[in-house]
Design a protein around this motif. Sequence first.
Motif, mmCIF file in Angstrom:
data_model
loop_
_atom_site.group_PDB
_atom_site.id
_atom_site.type_symbol
_atom_site.label_atom_id
_atom_site.label_comp_id
_atom_site.label_asym_id
_atom_site.label_seq_id
_atom_site.Cartn_x
_atom_site.Cartn_y
_atom_site.Cartn_z
ATOM 1 N N PRO A 1 102.975 73.702 49.245
ATOM 2 C CA PRO A 1 102.147 74.609 48.445
ATOM 3 C C PRO A 1 101.032 75.230 49.269
ATOM 4 C CG PRO A 1 101.545 72.344 48.011
ATOM 5 C CD PRO A 1 102.671 72.298 48.990
ATOM 6 N N ARG A 2 100.531 76.342 48.779
ATOM 7 C CA ARG A 2 99.376 76.979 49.429
ATOM 8 C C ARG A 2 98.131 76.659 48.633
ATOM 9 N NH1 ARG A 2 100.324 81.186 53.563
ATOM 10 N NH2 ARG A 2 102.500 80.778 54.038
ATOM 11 N N LEU A 3 97.127 76.199 49.326
ATOM 12 C CA LEU A 3 95.914 75.731 48.661
ATOM 13 C C LEU A 3 94.842 76.808 48.675
ATOM 14 C CD1 LEU A 3 95.632 72.158 50.208
ATOM 15 C CD2 LEU A 3 96.952 72.908 48.237
ATOM 16 N N LEU A 4 94.305 77.076 47.493
ATOM 17 C CA LEU A 4 93.132 77.936 47.396
ATOM 18 C C LEU A 4 91.949 77.013 47.148
ATOM 19 C CD1 LEU A 4 92.076 80.835 47.333
ATOM 20 C CD2 LEU A 4 92.377 80.812 44.866
ATOM 21 N N GLY B 1 94.146 84.176 49.383
ATOM 22 C CA GLY B 1 93.441 84.601 48.177
ATOM 23 C C GLY B 1 94.229 84.149 46.970
ATOM 24 N N PRO B 2 93.770 84.501 45.762
ATOM 25 C CA PRO B 2 94.446 84.009 44.557
ATOM 26 C C PRO B 2 95.904 84.458 44.453
ATOM 27 C CG PRO B 2 92.686 85.577 44.017
ATOM 28 C CD PRO B 2 92.547 85.247 45.458
ATOM 29 N N ALA B 3 96.236 85.641 44.973
ATOM 30 C CA ALA B 3 97.619 86.106 44.865
ATOM 31 C C ALA B 3 98.555 85.227 45.672
ATOM 32 C CB ALA B 3 97.720 87.551 45.351
ATOM 33 N N ASP B 4 97.998 84.566 46.679
ATOM 34 C CA ASP B 4 98.781 83.812 47.645
ATOM 35 C C ASP B 4 98.750 82.322 47.330
ATOM 36 O OD1 ASP B 4 100.202 83.461 49.978
ATOM 37 O OD2 ASP B 4 98.408 83.268 51.220
ATOM 38 N N GLY B 5 97.969 81.904 46.322
ATOM 39 C CA GLY B 5 97.731 80.477 46.127
ATOM 40 C C GLY B 5 98.587 79.874 45.035
ATOM 41 N N ASP B 6 98.968 78.612 45.218
ATOM 42 C CA ASP B 6 99.678 77.855 44.190
ATOM 43 C C ASP B 6 98.756 76.823 43.542
ATOM 44 O OD1 ASP B 6 102.176 78.993 45.036
ATOM 45 O OD2 ASP B 6 102.080 77.618 46.729
ATOM 46 N N VAL B 7 97.803 76.325 44.328
ATOM 47 C CA VAL B 7 96.946 75.241 43.849
ATOM 48 C C VAL B 7 95.492 75.652 43.997
ATOM 49 C CG1 VAL B 7 96.386 72.809 44.038
ATOM 50 C CG2 VAL B 7 98.644 73.612 44.748
ATOM 51 N N LEU B 8 94.774 75.619 42.897
ATOM 52 C CA LEU B 8 93.330 75.835 42.955
ATOM 53 C C LEU B 8 92.686 74.464 43.128
ATOM 54 C CD1 LEU B 8 91.080 77.989 42.623
ATOM 55 C CD2 LEU B 8 91.023 77.400 40.218
ATOM 56 N N GLU C 1 87.978 83.504 36.987
ATOM 57 C CA GLU C 1 88.553 84.730 37.535
ATOM 58 C C GLU C 1 89.647 84.404 38.553
ATOM 59 O OE1 GLU C 1 85.715 87.484 39.148
ATOM 60 O OE2 GLU C 1 87.303 88.619 40.131
ATOM 61 N N LEU C 2 89.364 83.429 39.425
ATOM 62 C CA LEU C 2 90.377 83.054 40.415
ATOM 63 C C LEU C 2 91.638 82.543 39.722
ATOM 64 C CD1 LEU C 2 88.199 81.209 43.068
ATOM 65 C CD2 LEU C 2 89.392 83.380 43.373
ATOM 66 N N TRP C 3 91.431 81.702 38.713
ATOM 67 C CA TRP C 3 92.573 81.109 38.007
ATOM 68 C C TRP C 3 93.390 82.188 37.322
ATOM 69 C CZ3 TRP C 3 95.528 77.175 38.179
ATOM 70 C CH2 TRP C 3 96.282 76.764 37.078
ATOM 71 N N ARG C 4 92.693 83.161 36.727
ATOM 72 C CA ARG C 4 93.414 84.223 36.037
ATOM 73 C C ARG C 4 94.202 85.080 37.025
ATOM 74 N NH1 ARG C 4 89.507 87.719 33.570
ATOM 75 N NH2 ARG C 4 89.810 88.742 35.580
ATOM 76 N N ASP C 5 93.694 85.210 38.237
ATOM 77 C CA ASP C 5 94.386 86.028 39.230
ATOM 78 C C ASP C 5 95.573 85.321 39.866
ATOM 79 O OD1 ASP C 5 92.829 88.167 38.800
ATOM 80 O OD2 ASP C 5 91.705 88.079 40.673
ATOM 81 N N PRO D 1 104.248 79.882 39.701
ATOM 82 C CA PRO D 1 103.780 78.520 39.481
ATOM 83 C C PRO D 1 102.378 78.301 40.044
ATOM 84 C CG PRO D 1 105.368 78.560 41.269
ATOM 85 C CD PRO D 1 105.331 79.939 40.694
ATOM 86 N N ARG D 2 101.580 77.579 39.259
ATOM 87 C CA ARG D 2 100.220 77.326 39.692
ATOM 88 C C ARG D 2 99.749 76.015 39.069
ATOM 89 N NH1 ARG D 2 96.688 81.370 35.738
ATOM 90 N NH2 ARG D 2 97.426 80.408 33.823
ATOM 91 N N THR D 3 98.778 75.418 39.710
ATOM 92 C CA THR D 3 98.182 74.217 39.141
ATOM 93 C C THR D 3 96.771 74.113 39.693
ATOM 94 O OG1 THR D 3 98.480 71.853 38.765
ATOM 95 C CG2 THR D 3 98.986 72.657 40.945
#
Lengths: 350, 307
Positions: free
Chosen positions: A15-18, A46-53, A69-73, A77-79
């Motif tokens: 996964p990619r981490l934001l 950035g948020p477009a590239d992230g899977d995990v916040l 805002e980040l989460w909405r962007d 799949p995301r978590t």
Amino acid sequence: MGLTARLLRAGAARPRLLLVAPPGTRPQRLAVERLARQSGWPAADGPADGDVLVLCGPAPPAWQPVLDELWRDMAAPRTRVELTAATEALPALRAARAGLADVARQRREAALASRGEPARRDLPMADVADDRDGLRLDQLHVTLGPVLPAWPHGLRLRVALQGDVLQSADVDVLDGPPPLPGGGAAYDVIPTAAARLDGLARLLTVAGWPDAAAGAARARDAVLAADPSAPAAVARLARRLRRSRLLAAMTAGLGVLAPEAAARYGLTGPVRRAAAAGGDVRARWRQWLVDAEEALAGGEHAAAGDDDPAGLLDVLPGLVTGLDLAAARLVVASLDPDLSALAPHPVPAS
Amino acid sequence: MQATAWSPLVLLAVLAALALAAACLDAVLAARAAGSPAAPAVVAPLRDGARLLVAQRRTTLAPDALLWRAGGGGLLVAAALATAVVPFGDRVVQDTGVGVVWFNAFDVLIWGLVWLTGWGPNSVLALAGGYRFLALALSYELPLMFALTSPAIAAGSLRVGDVVGAQSGLWFVVQMPVAFAVYLLAVFGFSLSGPFAQPVAADLGGGVAAELGGVDRLLFQAGRYALLAAGAAFAVPLFLGGDHGPLLPGWLWSVVKTVAVLAALVALRRRVPLLRGERFTPVGWVVLLPAAVAQALLTSVIAVARA
């Protein structure tokens, strides 16, 4: 197992981490960065590239809109995971991976996710202003931060852009979590060598040299772990950076801070010392290398002492005005203000 | 040289394999630098592909959707079409008499595609990435054109097969090393990679790619690797003697040389930081362009003297 589940599971293994690290959460950030590096999990741009916040928390109230805002962007799949202590990094990342591979959950996320619409990073209508060459050009008002890759999270730079040149810049800071009882910012303190190497890792990321940035991060983690290989890793990094004529050419002459100005703003750390050696971005990363080497060689007190972050933030707008975005990012990275050491102050409502 | 028509599908498969191999090698080198295990890194591009295939597509507020999607998806198309004139042994998909210009046309098309990808999403970071690309492209494109001219002058033909034929004695990389170096630099340029990755750099949150998600990001990133592979493949007939070589069959020589150039490009680009447009532009115009012109002039003088 269906095709979607297979693909989800295959992707969830990398996964990619934001990462969102408000001021004062450096231990959590460093723990996550070390684990991610060792597992080969890349950082999201950035948020477009992230899977995990990944939130290094707990999140202070002022950060809630930023996180929303980040989460909405972020698209599914995301978590999202939150860690309040460095020791929680491993379970948090495991939970993130499991969450990403969970088909039922990701179907729900897909229904909830707004797929970036309506994004808030939309352009406000451009207005027109004189540029530095006396032309009248479109001007955009943009906020850089508070979360960008290799950026001091919490710092907001409100700029007027013409093309990609900063015509003006204003600084403010989103507060971090309240200081721990009785501890001040002390829980955030790491050895001088590690702090300088951390700054180098971020500067090299901004300079677009991922291998050297990884080398700096490895050296930093070795210092933090008190690994006997640390001095050798620092020496290797120093040799590589000092030999790079391209890095020197790309960082020379940027963000020049004269010694008198450094003294006037009350700076006492590496930025002040670098001011005597040219005072540009190049002088500052070279000073960090010297600091790290001296600190490891036992001269901790010679290299110790950070610049007052409030002074750095005062200096910043003047240094970046008139530069393009890339140069401005290098200047910010080379000042590396430790926002957790700022005296708490109210956040202006915006 | 008589070329045999070749199936475009085979060419696409070769290009895809080369691009994937480059991505895998890059992931392994990145893992080595970061000190993470190399074995999982071999399949990292496949994992990235899997996650982008299931990911939702993203949109933004008031995007210029048609131009945005066309730009992002167009890189793969440009790479495939540019490679159509590259001979592997005696097989080529499109044996046109203006093959060198054909390749050049598609690398110029990339200007439009990258700019549209930055322009489309209505986002500051993506737009600034587009600005960066134009500044860099203005500085590498003219030197590249003159670098492409030199082999064509020496061969007296714009047909790629003739350029290969003219190297039966001496490879052009020996006769025109400056043109070769400028060409390789420009390959980084039009594939947005290595020192020329500034338009997609992390400091802009991904630059022109900042708002791309899901399959759009997959196409864009695959397109960048495909362009790197296309650039490596075209260097072989242009400068490295094409399919000339002992023992092995011609097509195999083409593949071996292409893989070698591609691996060298992937490894080399990790050794340097980004070139900032502001600092590279003077170098492009004051050093590279005159050098490439001087190379073309020297090549012309030699060609005239021989004739």
